[in-house]
Scaffold this active site. Structure first.
Site, PDB file in Angstrom:
ATOM      1  NE  ARG A  80      -2.367   0.442   3.867  1.00  0.00           N
ATOM      2  CZ  ARG A  80      -3.361  -0.197   3.620  1.00  0.00           C
ATOM      3  NH1 ARG A  80      -3.661  -1.362   3.429  1.00  0.00           N
ATOM      4  NH2 ARG A  80      -4.786   0.507   3.895  1.00  0.00           N
TER       5      ARG A  80
ATOM      6  N   GLY B 209       6.846  -1.857  -4.598  1.00  0.00           N
ATOM      7  CA  GLY B 209       6.973  -0.894  -3.422  1.00  0.00           C
ATOM      8  C   GLY B 209       5.980  -0.073  -3.456  1.00  0.00           C
ATOM      9  CG  HIS B 210       6.034   2.592   0.242  1.00  0.00           C
ATOM     10  ND1 HIS B 210       6.417   2.613   1.337  1.00  0.00           N
ATOM     11  CD2 HIS B 210       7.295   2.936  -0.210  1.00  0.00           C
ATOM     12  CE1 HIS B 210       7.455   2.936   1.706  1.00  0.00           C
ATOM     13  NE2 HIS B 210       8.266   2.951   0.731  1.00  0.00           N
ATOM     14  N   GLY B 211       3.419   3.024  -3.157  1.00  0.00           N
ATOM     15  CA  GLY B 211       3.518   4.548  -4.061  1.00  0.00           C
ATOM     16  C   GLY B 211       3.755   4.443  -5.471  1.00  0.00           C
TER      17      GLY B 211
ATOM     18  CB  SER C  42       8.207   6.946  -4.999  1.00  0.00           C
ATOM     19  OG  SER C  42       7.756   6.730  -3.821  1.00  0.00           O
TER      20      SER C  42
END
Lengths: 360, 360, 360
Positions: free
Chosen positions: C225, C246-248, C266
């Site tokens: 998330r 990975g996140h984002g 990201s």
């Protein structure tokens, strides 16, 4: 702790109370209902600028407020919290406004399978479809999501949190406040087979895994039990997802392992070691305190404390960069080598001619 | 088979009975209640020295007995079993003293979901939360831990052991004594999509996975079903954790795959192939019998029988080492090249000068 | 749609109806009951030849029919369908003859745990051992296999298919026709920790994951998330197994990720990007539309649209191949360098001698 919306001025005061000096700039005192990224934030949300790379996105940002460094304060038009560590401020803001996950409340669901000999501390929150086997000892306030399996004789400390479908094999021990994300397996047998006449004979994996207090493990990781003794992960160490740890590793406290890291068997890792994504460490090595292993590094010899290594085979960063710089020039070097060979041939010929002339 | 404590003399006799000649040395005949590592072993435990690297830890060792080679016998003060293969002796000692895992006894739990058309052999040990679908055929003495899913039409042989949350998709076939660790998925669809107008159209994955007798698969692995026909893992092959096998692979018997190995689709692998951690093999290649693939190797061409390959792209070990040795010298080579260029320029100038002088 | 056996002539007509021109050649009109590989196909089965590498296996093939290109038609003795795209024809044949998976029918099993506040659309097929938490919203005709967990406030669109032991964390949103294979975890917390006095302080992960329509995710993947906002996977994108996101991250539509790919936090990825097995992408990079990332590539800088990159650090394919060609010559270059140094020393000596002679 209070969680929920507050005004920019209230947030500023909260950060100061938490030890982070800051100033509010700009007009207005918006109420903040959430934190969000520069690109996605809208009305009622506060965002932050920590990575200068995103600086030119600030003018288009529609957040109601922003957290940034003094040197960036001039680029934003909206109300600001100005401080030296925007990332830390954002962290505190997220904790204050969003808070940590609120878990479903199951009490101890009657459809969980809990062995009679298991001990379950007060405050347990155990979902349907959980299995707790014989002689398990569990502390206070644990949260066990559906599909969790806790094998015979395992122990879980206070405030342990196991997300869905986590498996803890027999005899493993998790300290207080250990968190394990969904699908992770703790204590499966490692690849312990002895060659006998061309076949692989299974060696009983008689050891266990110990996760010390405050360890957090990501999703779908695998941590082998030791063949003998323990595989240990030290206090406060955090793993991302799909990390594999081999049998008998001793991992120190406060380490950080990124996704898909693989550690072979019997590796000893110090404290506060950081290992980036997809890096691998061969068996029986020692990695010193505060070492840093870069992404995809292939570590095949021990790494001294405080050293950063890159590449495969992993090499201290300065030497690795020199080699990489040379490697980038490699096609050019090949061309230059060919030129030199031609020039030397010409020089030899010229010299031979001169010698011939001189002897005439 | 008897499992539990015994004396050093009894263990020595047991090893000899098992075909491993050995001698007992030192005073006393301690009772051995466990096996442990050199560092962790204490009173009542026996340890071993196989890797010479750990030799200097023996003097501090607090075990009651140790297994070691004749040439190391003099370094230990405690009672010893001296033999040529301490690792094999230790394996036999662990089997004799610790034995293999004792599993919980569930019988066939009434909360398991077993389809009416499924056939379940005698001696089954099936936990709550297991799902066995229509037309599944299961042999004798299987052990299915909680959360196991066996899809429609799958077959499991005798003595199959599936740990928690293992998923076996429809139609897959597991031979006798197959063991699969927690969270592993057998027979999911592979990445079978055909490009149609910039979109990916799903191709039905009509094949299955077959795991032959005595295969053991680690935790959280994924083995794709074939698009057509079978993905096969040969008799006695063992995988560690987080291994990915693509659709249609044919893997021979008695192989050993370390954690995080990835095999693309339609790869054919011979017998007794060893693949170290994080290595990858590209699609449609052939890997010959007894080949060895090193950790993190990237195999992009077929590997002949008996060959060891290193690096990415994977290269036979001798050539790979030559290249690596040269690569270590690369910055030095760059410097030497620059020196040569300067020297040649000087030589040219000197020669031109001499020629000019000679013509004068 | 009709699924099942048909004759070769009927299949040919079906392909033509589906927009794929083709001819039938050879004698006979066999009834086709299945599709299979060249090596494994037998009587009643149709096979195909797309990869020229398998050409020499055609003469031994025992299939009743084969699909191949015009230029290969002469090598097969059995009845043929000749067309320009055998792979596409095979895809259509598999859909027509085998069809897609038929799922068990559970209705809504009374042993599923469905919160009162959850909304479940019509046609739901929900197995025992499924957990659907508070405030979940689920569309029509979803299929939830045993062990699936759908966290509080998550939403699933129409025709969503979640295989066994899939975990969807709170608040995540899956579009229509999203398929997730067994053991995959959607929306676990990423590695979001802030360094505070040598310890890691957990940052609440306040964001979610969104999987757009027609996404298919393989087995045992993990998709973090976002810390704030969303991690997004675009419409029609397909993942194989053991992929970590990975996140984002913002991943575009119609991408294809092979097994064990790892994407750090990201990262922004365009449309129709293909990433081969075990490749990794470092954080905060941008990968342009139609880029191709090779197997095991280590991407540490952004990749422009339409570019193919190789190796670690990943390099555009032309330059990477030049470097690799030079690297293969590296030991040879080292030898040539040594030869040049010797020759230059000789030249210098000869020149010095000549100068001495000239001065005499």
């Amino acid at each position: 702790m209070v969680v929920g919306p507050l005004t920019l001025q209230e947030l500023s005061a909260h950060l100061a109370d938490s030890g982070l000096p800051n100033n509010v700039r700009g007009e207005g005192n918006p109420t903040l209902t959430g934190c969000n990224t520069i690109d996605a934030a809208g009305a009622g949300e506060i965002t932050f600028l920590a990575n200068p790379k995103y600086r030119d996105r600030v003018p288009q940002c529609r957040a109601s407020a922003i957290i940034l460094r003094p040197d960036a304060a001039s680029i934003a038009q909206m109300p600001q919290i100005v401080c030296d560590d925007p990332y830390q401020a954002l962290t505190l803001a997220v904790v204050r406004i969003h808070g940590y996950r609120r878990h479903p409340q199951w009490g101890v669901d009657s459809r969980a399978s809990i062995a009679e000999s298991a001990q379950l501390g007060p405050g347990a929150n155990v979902a349907a479809g959980v299995t707790v086997c014989e002689n398990v000892v569990i502390g206070k306030n644990v949260i066990l999501y559906p599909g969790v399996f806790v094998g015979p004789g395992a122990t879980l400390g206070d405030d342990v949190l196991l997300y869905p479908n986590v498996t803890v094999y027999d005899g493993c021990r998790l300290g207080d406040r250990v968190t394990v994300h969904a699908g992770t397996v703790i204590g499966e047998d490692g690849l312990g087979f002895a060659p006998v006449g061309g076949k692989w004979m299974k060696i009983p994996q008689a050891g266990v895994v110990i996760l010390d207090d405050d360890v957090e493990i990501g999703a779908n990781c695998t941590i082998d039990r030791a063949t003998l003794g323990t595989t240990r992960v030290g206090e406060g160490t955090k793993f991302s997802n799909l990390v594999a740890v081999g049998h008998g590793c001793q991992i120190g406290p406060d380490c950080l392992f990124v996704a898909q890291v693989g550690i072979a068997g019997s590796v000893t890792i110090g404290r506060h070691v950081m290992i980036a994504g997809q890096a691998g460490i061969a068996g029986h090595l020692e990695i010193g305190d505060d070492a840093q292993i870069s992404a995809q590094a292939g570590v095949n010899s021990s790494v001294k404390a405080g050293t950063t290594v890159l590449g495969a085979p992993a090499t201290p960063v300065k030497e690795a960069r020199r080699r990489y710089a040379a490697w980038q020039k490699l096609p050019d070097m090949k061309d230059r080598l060919r030129t030199l060979e031609r020039e030397i041939a010409e020089l030899k010929a010229a010299l031979a001619q001169m010698q011939a002339n001189a002897e005439r």
